[in-house]
Structure formats: C-alpha cells, structure tokens
Write a protein that holds these residues in place. Structure first.
Motif, PDB file in Angstrom:
ATOM      1  N   GLY A 155      -2.033   2.336 -10.888  1.00 32.17           N
ATOM      2  CA  GLY A 155      -0.735   2.646 -10.317  1.00 32.17           C
ATOM      3  C   GLY A 155      -0.337   4.069 -10.657  1.00 32.17           C
TER       4      GLY A 155
ATOM      5  N   LEU B 178      -0.303   4.701  -2.889  1.00 34.86           N
ATOM      6  CA  LEU B 178       0.475   3.509  -3.222  1.00 34.86           C
ATOM      7  C   LEU B 178       0.925   2.885  -1.907  1.00 34.86           C
ATOM      8  N   LYS B 179       0.549   1.641  -1.670  1.00 32.64           N
ATOM      9  CA  LYS B 179       0.967   0.934  -0.454  1.00 32.64           C
ATOM     10  C   LYS B 179       2.423   0.507  -0.557  1.00 32.64           C
ATOM     11  N   GLY B 180       3.053   0.366   0.624  1.00 30.05           N
ATOM     12  CA  GLY B 180       4.393  -0.235   0.567  1.00 30.05           C
ATOM     13  C   GLY B 180       5.346   0.381   1.552  1.00 30.05           C
TER      14      GLY B 180
ATOM     15  N   GLY C  31       8.923  -2.257  -6.611  1.00 28.06           N
ATOM     16  CA  GLY C  31       8.029  -2.558  -7.737  1.00 28.06           C
ATOM     17  C   GLY C  31       8.649  -2.274  -9.082  1.00 28.06           C
TER      18      GLY C  31
ATOM     19  N   LYS D 127       2.898  -0.338  -9.827  1.00 25.46           N
ATOM     20  CA  LYS D 127       1.525  -0.856  -9.739  1.00 25.46           C
ATOM     21  C   LYS D 127       0.908  -0.559  -8.380  1.00 25.46           C
ATOM     22  N   GLY D 128      -0.411  -0.478  -8.364  1.00 26.51           N
ATOM     23  CA  GLY D 128      -1.025  -0.379  -7.041  1.00 26.51           C
ATOM     24  C   GLY D 128      -2.266   0.485  -7.023  1.00 26.51           C
TER      25      GLY D 128
ATOM     26  N   GLY E 209       3.069   3.714   2.996  1.00 24.43           N
ATOM     27  CA  GLY E 209       3.105   3.950   1.558  1.00 24.43           C
ATOM     28  C   GLY E 209       3.320   5.417   1.270  1.00 24.43           C
TER      29      GLY E 209
END
Lengths: 133, 133, 133
Positions: free
Chosen positions: C34, A131-133, B133, C132-133, A34
């Motif tokens: 987020g 923020l994950k991802g 997102g 978001k997050g 992230g």
C-alpha cells in the motif's frame, strides 16, 4: 502493482518526460479507477508535473531553480558539493500522484509527468505504484 | 468518487480557499475513512495547504514567490512569458492529499486548502478524488 | 490505520528524521502492500524526504531556504511575523507518501522522512495514515 523503471539522465539538470511510461503501465495493469503514484528514491532528483509542449519551459524552470538554489555558496557545508540538488529535490518533491479514470490518466491538456534530475548525468530509477478505488 | 469543479480566478496571483467545497464533497459522498486528493490539471496553477485565518499570509506568500520567481527575467526563453507561473506551480505542487476520518477532513486548526492561481484571471478546474480505506 | 504522533522541536528551523517512527508503525499495523502518508497539520511546518546521512545537508537546506524566504522583509504584512515559515511549509509540502512493499517502506538508500520545523521550538504533531492496496 508496483514496478521499478530505470532512466538514464544526460545532464546535471534535466527534466525528462515519463508520461508515456506511466500511462502504458496503467493500461497494461488494466486498472480502471484509482490513483497512480510516481516515486523517486533519490535525494538529488524528484518528480514534478508541468508543461509538455514548449521545451523552453523546462529550460526556464531549470535555469531559475539553479539561481534560487545555486551550486556554489560560501555557507554550504556539505562536502559532496551538491546541496543545491537536495534543495531542488525537496522543492519539486519526491513523488507525484495522478488520478486514474476509465483506465487512463486524468492529466490536463498541457500536463506531463517529469523525472527531474538535479545532479546528473546518472543512471536513476523510479517506482510506479497504483492504488485502486 | 471523482468530481470536477470549476473556479473563476480574478487576479494574476491568487490563493482561493476551497476547503468548504472539499469538505462538502466528502460529506456528500459519505466516505468515513480514507484520503481525499485535490488535483489541479493546469500547469500555471497549483494546490497548497496553508493558513486560513489572516489574509496577509496569502499576500506575503504570493509577494515573495513573485520575487523568487520573477515575471520578467533576461534569461527566460518561453515565448508565452509565464515561466514564473510554471515555477510557482511546481513549487507548491499539482495536488494535495488530506486524510478523511469519521467522515470529515483531518486538517489542523489553521489549515485551509487553497487553489493557487499563478497566471490569471482565468476560468479553472480542479478534481477531487477519494480513496477509501 | 490512522495515528497521531507528537514531536518536540528545539530550534526555529529544524529537520527531524521520523523514518524509524513511520517504519515501526507500518510494521506494527502489519500491512504488506500500500502507501503510507505522513501529514503535518501545522501551517509553519511540513514534511519532506531527503538525505539521511550527512547532517550538513540539513544545515545547507535550512540555511538557503532561510535566505530565499527571509524572516524579515519590508513588504511582509502578516503581523505574526512568520511569513517565511508559511512559505517554507508550502515549498516542502504538508505531506509525503511512501510506498509499502512486503511490509516495509520503499525508500532509497539515502532517503529519510523529515518533519520540518520552520517556526519552533514548539510541541508539534503529525499523522500517519495507511492505505492498503
């Protein structure tokens, strides 16, 4: 995944390395991938990423920024007298983001994350958001 | 969704348009919505977004940045002699983020993404990270 | 979760507080956690976060930025004559990100989000993107 940390600055202009705090937070949270955003909620301080080795780099940066945005200026109107601090804050920026990969920060070999004080000494805060991802 | 690209710079100060590389990566990955972050892991280089049309804009920007943050200065202490590069890096920033919408970059008509070399020529890298997102 | 807003600037150099618009968008969308990214698609304007109280801070910032990056310069080559605007844009940056927590912006007490016009007056746009997050 939002946290607020405190920091005590000791000079009017100062760059304080907060890389270890950010790295530790990322490891504690256990996020593998992230981005992590480091955010300064003050208008006379900021966040930047720069050299973590020779402290003279910090000296030179703060010295020249103070010449470019001088503390005294015949045309400044702001009564508080710290317009230079506001200018430096907008120059380095209120926040920086760093990539998280395999649970660690993706920083260059010589990069550190700095809290930049431009109107100290003061007690300051900064936020860390992942923020994950 | 993290990738590392290499780039070869040819001058001490140089702005290299990397928009096509970023756009291609976004298309290859096939992400429709989110943000793409372009990150420079070096402390004497950075990333900025600016005009993609007239090359004279790059000339003028690099010329004036070099006057504001001069290479030589009687008060610089950093032995490596490149304090100006560090100052320029923190001024433009280590990273830039661009919105992804419908699978493409949301850039203004005249905007390009630039890798900014401030202490070249060198072999450099940058990272591209996508958040959906 | 992407929107485009219009703004009309009235001077060559101007900082316009767009905090209320960003906050309202975040509330309308109803995202609880987020980040919100505010993006300027122009190369002679930018986004910064700075003091929202005394308007003299804006005056002093724009005044000194104009001295550091002067409108006229014997070495500028760009025929359009607005190289200073491009320099200011890259100094403050094309975008800023702010944390969203409990459905509201995490801003410091004195922080506002500003659209920075550096080559107005013009009709301008900016984008608001939420992750978001």
């Amino acid at each position: 995944m939002l946290t607020k940390l405190s920091i005590k600055t000791t000079k009017r202009d100062e760059m304080i390395d907060i890389t270890d705090e950010i790295r530790q937070f990322v490891k504690d949270v256990g996020v593998k991938d992230g981005i992590v955003m480091v955010y300064c909620p003050h208008t006379t301080a900021g966040i930047t990423i720069n050299e973590n080795a020779d402290p003279d780099v910090k000296h030179d940066m703060l010295m020249r920024l103070d010449e470019v945005y001088p503390w005294e200026h015949s045309k400044y109107r702001h009564m508080e007298g710290n317009s230079a601090s506001h200018l430096k804050a907008s120059t380095v920026g209120s926040s920086q983001s760093v990539i998280i990969f395999s649970g660690d920060l993706v920083l260059g070999q010589w990069q550190g994350i700095y809290f930049c004080e431009f109107d100290g000494p003061r007690k300051r805060n900064y936020f860390i958001k992942i923020l994950k991802g």
